[in-house]
Design a protein around this motif. Sequence first.
Motif, short mmCIF file in Angstrom:
data_model
loop_
_atom_site.label_atom_id
_atom_site.label_comp_id
_atom_site.label_asym_id
_atom_site.label_seq_id
_atom_site.Cartn_x
_atom_site.Cartn_y
_atom_site.Cartn_z
N LYS A 120 0.82 -1.21 0.00
CA LYS A 120 0.00 0.00 0.00
C LYS A 120 0.86 1.27 0.00
N ASP A 176 -3.45 -2.21 8.52
CA ASP A 176 -2.41 -1.86 7.56
C ASP A 176 -2.60 -0.52 6.86
N PRO A 191 -1.87 -11.56 -5.34
CA PRO A 191 -2.66 -11.92 -4.15
C PRO A 191 -3.71 -10.83 -3.93
N THR A 192 -4.97 -11.21 -3.96
CA THR A 192 -6.01 -10.19 -4.15
C THR A 192 -6.98 -10.10 -2.98
N GLY A 193 -7.35 -8.84 -2.68
CA GLY A 193 -8.36 -8.57 -1.66
C GLY A 193 -9.44 -7.68 -2.26
N PHE A 195 -9.16 -6.02 -5.02
CA PHE A 195 -9.04 -6.08 -6.48
C PHE A 195 -8.36 -4.84 -7.10
N GLY A 196 -7.71 -4.01 -6.27
CA GLY A 196 -7.04 -2.83 -6.82
C GLY A 196 -5.77 -3.19 -7.57
N MET A 241 -6.14 -9.82 2.84
CA MET A 241 -6.96 -10.39 1.76
C MET A 241 -8.25 -10.97 2.30
N HIS A 265 0.91 -13.40 2.37
CA HIS A 265 0.14 -12.97 1.19
C HIS A 265 0.83 -13.41 -0.10
N ALA A 306 3.96 -7.99 0.71
CA ALA A 306 4.39 -7.57 2.05
C ALA A 306 5.72 -8.22 2.40
C1 LIG Z 1 -4.05 -4.74 0.52
C2 LIG Z 1 -3.19 -5.95 0.38
C3 LIG Z 1 -3.46 -6.97 -0.56
C4 LIG Z 1 -4.68 -6.94 -1.46
O1 LIG Z 1 -4.56 -5.97 -2.47
P1 LIG Z 1 -5.86 -5.45 -3.23
O2 LIG Z 1 -5.39 -4.35 -4.10
O3 LIG Z 1 -6.80 -4.98 -2.16
O4 LIG Z 1 -6.41 -6.61 -3.99
C5 LIG Z 1 -2.59 -8.04 -0.66
N1 LIG Z 1 -1.52 -8.15 0.16
C6 LIG Z 1 -1.22 -7.19 1.06
C7 LIG Z 1 -0.04 -7.39 1.94
C8 LIG Z 1 -2.03 -6.06 1.21
O5 LIG Z 1 -1.72 -5.13 2.14
#
Ligand SMILES: *Cc1c(COP(=O)(O)O)cnc(C)c1O
Length: 495
Positions: A112, A145, A265-267, A269-270, A321, A398, A425
């Motif tokens: 981030k 985070d 590795p997606t949460g 989706f950005g 995620m 992640h 990370a």
């Molecule tokens: C935020 C984050 C993700 C997910 O990224 P997105 O853009 O939300 O899909 C994956 N790994 C880490 C360590 C993050 O901080």
Amino acid sequence: MDLIYRSTRNDNETATASQAILKGLANNSGLFVPTEIPKLDVGIDELVRMNYQETAYAVMKQFFTDFTEEELKYCIEHAYDDKFDTPDIVPIIKAGEAYHMQLFHGSTIAFKDMALSILPYLLVTAAKKNNVKNEIVILTATSGDTGKAALAGFADVPGTKIIVFYPKDGVSPIQEKQMVTQKGDNTYVVGIKGNFDDAQTGVKKMFSDVELAKEMDAAGYQFSSANSINIGRLVPQIVYYVYSYAKLVSNNVVSKGTAMNVVVPTGNFGNILAAYYAKQMGIPIKTFICASNENKVLFDFFQTGTYDKNREFILTSSPSMDILISSNLERLIYKIAGDDAEKCAELMKALSEDGKYTITDEMKKNLNDFVGVYTTEEDTAKAIKRMYNDIGYVMDTHTAVAAQGYYQYIEKTDDRTPTVIASTASPYKFTRSVMNAIDPAYDSKTDFELVDELSKISRTPVPKAIEEIRTAPVLHDTVCEKDQMLAEVKKILGI
Ligand SMILES: *Cc1c(COP(=O)(O)O)cnc(C)c1O
């Protein structure tokens, strides 16, 4: 001519780049998208010769067309400077079969930082451009985070203040320590007696409080948001896909014009959406491998065409995620619907009312470049251990979800296209899970003992971000009841 942005839910709502950055979200919760994704205007030969900052300029100038060259370069130079612990900014390292793009060399050792290092500068510049005279107050609720990355990004940026609310008993000890030791005269960190949802609800309420907005305006303040659907966070993420492709070309891993694959590795989706935008800009990417943990709502979506968040929320060792609503997916939905705001609004309405929607067969055809994979907790730990045993390289949880997802993908497809894994990370950020994966006997040690063990076994120095909090004094100790958040904000702003 300026590139125009419009809402994914309403064709008639448009904005310039700077307006979209200032506003964050469009009305009715729509997201701003460019009316057309611009192409790069430099060739691969030029990209190969560029450093990270130059690549950033080549990408961002195509999207942020109402910024001058001088403004953009100022933002880039202040964002990607020696806050990063390597002049490469994003090193690309071969580990096993794939290339790990290390996105964790910034101030909070997670990806981030890539966007939150530059967003404050983009915001302040956008405010000037639109004759905003007020000081910008960033208000954020965090589960760990994002709060720290935003604090680090906005600390001491002139013309801004940042207030972060976090659940007092809902973040890890290291995460809390990272936040409460934050330096900067314009930073405020408040623990609340409640959970993350309480913090989030309190913040949303303040954003839509018309009376508060008036009082703030009279005192020379206005709110803005640093959240991940701001295009000021999305566009800076395109850069590292362009940069890593150029690095693969210059290292003769791929020849000019030949495609790579990416695993993300997606949460929310950005990150993976940024890769998709990089392809639209002209970077040859064959397959987007979208990796989930046990919260595999995206895996199911790519399999079936139905997005369904009605399921149990699972706490995993890759907490960033652990997400059931991937907000940025809306931008892809809009695109595969043929830039159809009406269709997109209809599906998002179904998501908010029923918790699910199904895309049409025609839309599904436009998703052929995407593959979903997912990794269980057990396999995540195994992947960390195997990589360490094989080559001595230590991944965070992640990244391990992605690496294991990639492994499953090649087992199944035998697709040997050179592949970049987004390593999101540093293992130092999730030390306990990482060390336990390598040997459960480590669990008896304290967090900082584990940090030192990790340094020993990985033969890497302890990052500054961790070293600093070991001894840093606590600078923020405010705690409030969850219904006192507004009062706290007023006190901070002196209104
Ligand atoms: C935020 C984050 C993700 C997910 O990224 P997105 O853009 O939300 O899909 C994956 N790994 C880490 C360590 C993050 O901080």
